[in-house]
Motif scaffolding. Sequence first.
Motif, PDB file in Angstrom:
ATOM      1  N   PRO A 165      -1.218  45.573   0.328  1.00 44.26           N
ATOM      2  CA  PRO A 165      -0.272  44.482   0.620  1.00 44.26           C
ATOM      3  C   PRO A 165      -0.764  43.550   1.724  1.00 44.26           C
ATOM      4  O   PRO A 165      -0.622  42.320   1.614  1.00 44.26           O
ATOM      5  CB  PRO A 165       1.002  45.233   1.034  1.00 44.26           C
ATOM      6  CG  PRO A 165       0.913  46.535   0.308  1.00 44.26           C
ATOM      7  CD  PRO A 165      -0.551  46.886   0.359  1.00 44.26           C
ATOM      8  N   SER A 166      -1.363  44.111   2.773  1.00 46.87           N
ATOM      9  CA  SER A 166      -1.858  43.267   3.864  1.00 46.87           C
ATOM     10  C   SER A 166      -3.028  42.411   3.401  1.00 46.87           C
ATOM     11  O   SER A 166      -3.134  41.227   3.755  1.00 46.87           O
ATOM     12  CB  SER A 166      -2.293  44.139   5.047  1.00 46.87           C
ATOM     13  OG  SER A 166      -1.202  44.850   5.583  1.00 46.87           O
ATOM     14  N   PHE A 167      -3.910  43.015   2.608  1.00 46.35           N
ATOM     15  CA  PHE A 167      -5.044  42.261   2.078  1.00 46.35           C
ATOM     16  C   PHE A 167      -4.557  41.102   1.222  1.00 46.35           C
ATOM     17  O   PHE A 167      -5.024  39.972   1.361  1.00 46.35           O
ATOM     18  CB  PHE A 167      -5.949  43.186   1.255  1.00 46.35           C
ATOM     19  CG  PHE A 167      -7.093  42.466   0.585  1.00 46.35           C
ATOM     20  CD1 PHE A 167      -8.316  42.329   1.222  1.00 46.35           C
ATOM     21  CD2 PHE A 167      -6.951  41.914  -0.685  1.00 46.35           C
ATOM     22  CE1 PHE A 167      -9.365  41.664   0.613  1.00 46.35           C
ATOM     23  CE2 PHE A 167      -8.003  41.250  -1.307  1.00 46.35           C
ATOM     24  CZ  PHE A 167      -9.212  41.126  -0.646  1.00 46.35           C
ATOM     25  N   ARG A 168      -3.622  41.387   0.312  1.00 47.02           N
ATOM     26  CA  ARG A 168      -3.124  40.343  -0.592  1.00 47.02           C
ATOM     27  C   ARG A 168      -2.498  39.201   0.186  1.00 47.02           C
ATOM     28  O   ARG A 168      -2.750  38.017  -0.111  1.00 47.02           O
ATOM     29  CB  ARG A 168      -2.083  40.962  -1.543  1.00 47.02           C
ATOM     30  CG  ARG A 168      -1.453  39.959  -2.513  1.00 47.02           C
ATOM     31  CD  ARG A 168      -0.356  40.636  -3.307  1.00 47.02           C
ATOM     32  NE  ARG A 168       0.661  41.181  -2.404  1.00 47.02           N
ATOM     33  CZ  ARG A 168       1.544  42.114  -2.757  1.00 47.02           C
ATOM     34  NH1 ARG A 168       1.509  42.641  -3.968  1.00 47.02           N
ATOM     35  NH2 ARG A 168       2.430  42.555  -1.885  1.00 47.02           N
ATOM     36  N   THR A 169      -1.673  39.538   1.198  1.00 49.66           N
ATOM     37  CA  THR A 169      -1.010  38.503   1.999  1.00 49.66           C
ATOM     38  C   THR A 169      -2.035  37.644   2.734  1.00 49.66           C
ATOM     39  O   THR A 169      -1.959  36.411   2.723  1.00 49.66           O
ATOM     40  CB  THR A 169      -0.052  39.152   3.009  1.00 49.66           C
ATOM     41  OG1 THR A 169       0.937  39.900   2.305  1.00 49.66           O
ATOM     42  CG2 THR A 169       0.627  38.093   3.858  1.00 49.66           C
ATOM     43  N   LYS A 170      -3.003  38.299   3.395  1.00 47.01           N
ATOM     44  CA  LYS A 170      -4.021  37.571   4.147  1.00 47.01           C
ATOM     45  C   LYS A 170      -4.894  36.722   3.218  1.00 47.01           C
ATOM     46  O   LYS A 170      -5.177  35.555   3.501  1.00 47.01           O
ATOM     47  CB  LYS A 170      -4.888  38.586   4.909  1.00 47.01           C
ATOM     48  CG  LYS A 170      -6.142  38.030   5.555  1.00 47.01           C
ATOM     49  CD  LYS A 170      -5.840  37.096   6.711  1.00 47.01           C
ATOM     50  CE  LYS A 170      -7.117  36.727   7.444  1.00 47.01           C
ATOM     51  NZ  LYS A 170      -6.907  35.674   8.464  1.00 47.01           N
ATOM     52  N   PHE A 171      -5.310  37.319   2.094  1.00 51.37           N
ATOM     53  CA  PHE A 171      -6.175  36.622   1.152  1.00 51.37           C
ATOM     54  C   PHE A 171      -5.489  35.381   0.596  1.00 51.37           C
ATOM     55  O   PHE A 171      -6.049  34.285   0.587  1.00 51.37           O
ATOM     56  CB  PHE A 171      -6.560  37.577   0.013  1.00 51.37           C
ATOM     57  CG  PHE A 171      -7.527  36.994  -0.969  1.00 51.37           C
ATOM     58  CD1 PHE A 171      -8.894  37.075  -0.741  1.00 51.37           C
ATOM     59  CD2 PHE A 171      -7.091  36.355  -2.116  1.00 51.37           C
ATOM     60  CE1 PHE A 171      -9.798  36.539  -1.650  1.00 51.37           C
ATOM     61  CE2 PHE A 171      -7.986  35.818  -3.025  1.00 51.37           C
ATOM     62  CZ  PHE A 171      -9.341  35.909  -2.786  1.00 51.37           C
ATOM     63  N   ARG A 172      -4.246  35.554   0.120  1.00 50.04           N
ATOM     64  CA  ARG A 172      -3.502  34.433  -0.448  1.00 50.04           C
ATOM     65  C   ARG A 172      -3.249  33.353   0.594  1.00 50.04           C
ATOM     66  O   ARG A 172      -3.352  32.149   0.301  1.00 50.04           O
ATOM     67  CB  ARG A 172      -2.167  34.937  -1.017  1.00 50.04           C
ATOM     68  CG  ARG A 172      -2.270  35.611  -2.372  1.00 50.04           C
ATOM     69  CD  ARG A 172      -2.546  34.595  -3.455  1.00 50.04           C
ATOM     70  NE  ARG A 172      -2.483  35.163  -4.793  1.00 50.04           N
ATOM     71  CZ  ARG A 172      -2.704  34.474  -5.899  1.00 50.04           C
ATOM     72  NH1 ARG A 172      -3.030  33.190  -5.824  1.00 50.04           N
ATOM     73  NH2 ARG A 172      -2.632  35.046  -7.079  1.00 50.04           N
ATOM     74  N   SER A 173      -2.921  33.762   1.805  1.00 57.09           N
ATOM     75  CA  SER A 173      -2.629  32.796   2.867  1.00 57.09           C
ATOM     76  C   SER A 173      -3.856  31.948   3.185  1.00 57.09           C
ATOM     77  O   SER A 173      -3.771  30.710   3.223  1.00 57.09           O
ATOM     78  CB  SER A 173      -2.160  33.529   4.127  1.00 57.09           C
ATOM     79  OG  SER A 173      -1.999  32.636   5.209  1.00 57.09           O
ATOM     80  N   ASP A 174      -4.998  32.597   3.406  1.00 57.86           N
ATOM     81  CA  ASP A 174      -6.215  31.851   3.739  1.00 57.86           C
ATOM     82  C   ASP A 174      -6.665  30.965   2.584  1.00 57.86           C
ATOM     83  O   ASP A 174      -7.071  29.811   2.784  1.00 57.86           O
ATOM     84  CB  ASP A 174      -7.342  32.818   4.111  1.00 57.86           C
ATOM     85  CG  ASP A 174      -7.161  33.423   5.491  1.00 57.86           C
ATOM     86  OD1 ASP A 174      -6.352  32.887   6.265  1.00 57.86           O
ATOM     87  OD2 ASP A 174      -7.818  34.433   5.785  1.00 57.86           O
TER      88      ASP A 174
END
Length: 313
Positions: free
Chosen positions: A76-85
């Motif tokens: 979940p943290s990876f997905r949030t960070k990846f999508r945000s950047d």
Amino acid sequence: MDFTQRIFAYLKFQQLLTDLHGEPFEEFVHRLMSARHPDYVPVRTHGNLGDMGADGLLLFDRTLHACYAPETHDYPSFRTKFRSDLNKALAKRNGHFDTFAFVHNDARGGVHPQVSILLSEVQDEIRPLRVAVRGRQWLWQEFMRLDRITAEELLGCPIPIDERTYGIGLADLEPLLRELRQRRESAEPLADIPVVNQHKIEYNNLSDDVRETLLKVLRHSYLVDEYYNGIMQVDEHDLVARGFRIYFDEVRKTTSDSEELWLELEKYVVGNARVTHRATWAAAVVIAHFFERCDVFDVPPSDWAPTASTGGV
């Protein structure tokens, strides 16, 4: 760096990445990429602009780099960070890059199954732009291309130059060597050597001894394919192959003699200590596999063929 220095550097490099998280990891990536690429531009945050979805930019390759190195990794943290950047980069840098590279320091190898799905979905969404995920193996292969002084600066310690002896040369290939040793007695040789190998052997003007060894072990190189087909990490083979190619290219800067090149490749696989005949055989099978894949030695032009004076195999 020679073989023993690379082993020392590899251990220090892995330990260093294990201890780097957040901004210190990002700073290390900046230093590494700046040392490797004169066109690399570190990006710092600025007021309301932030970093506009990128921690660094390769100007010539038009590649944005976004770093991700938390102390604990979860999807979940990876997905949030990846999508945000990525969304910020698309919104604020559209037309200024061709590849979005997500750089991480996860030591577990491979990617989470959900991450692989996310990457496929995102790649389809942003075509013709490309998505890349770059982990420890990629960072190490960038590091391998540095000169010793620069490498020491990044590691924060000197790399010993005295002679040392190591029993194993490449940790990535230890499971493969064990597998080859276990299967050595039951391995059935292939009936014929592919024609492409005949041409490549002649084209590289191999010495008689190297040629004889290569011809013998090529009949067993299919064991390497069977090994990689049986493991779960689908990208492991390509990563090892890339490392093999980089090492070969570095060695060839110092010699073009086929016997010296072969001995250096053996050292890359099993180290520079005395080893058993079976281990030497296994190492030769590994080298033959990457020779057959065209990861080491030169590939002849498509219209090239041995002349009568060069002989045949």
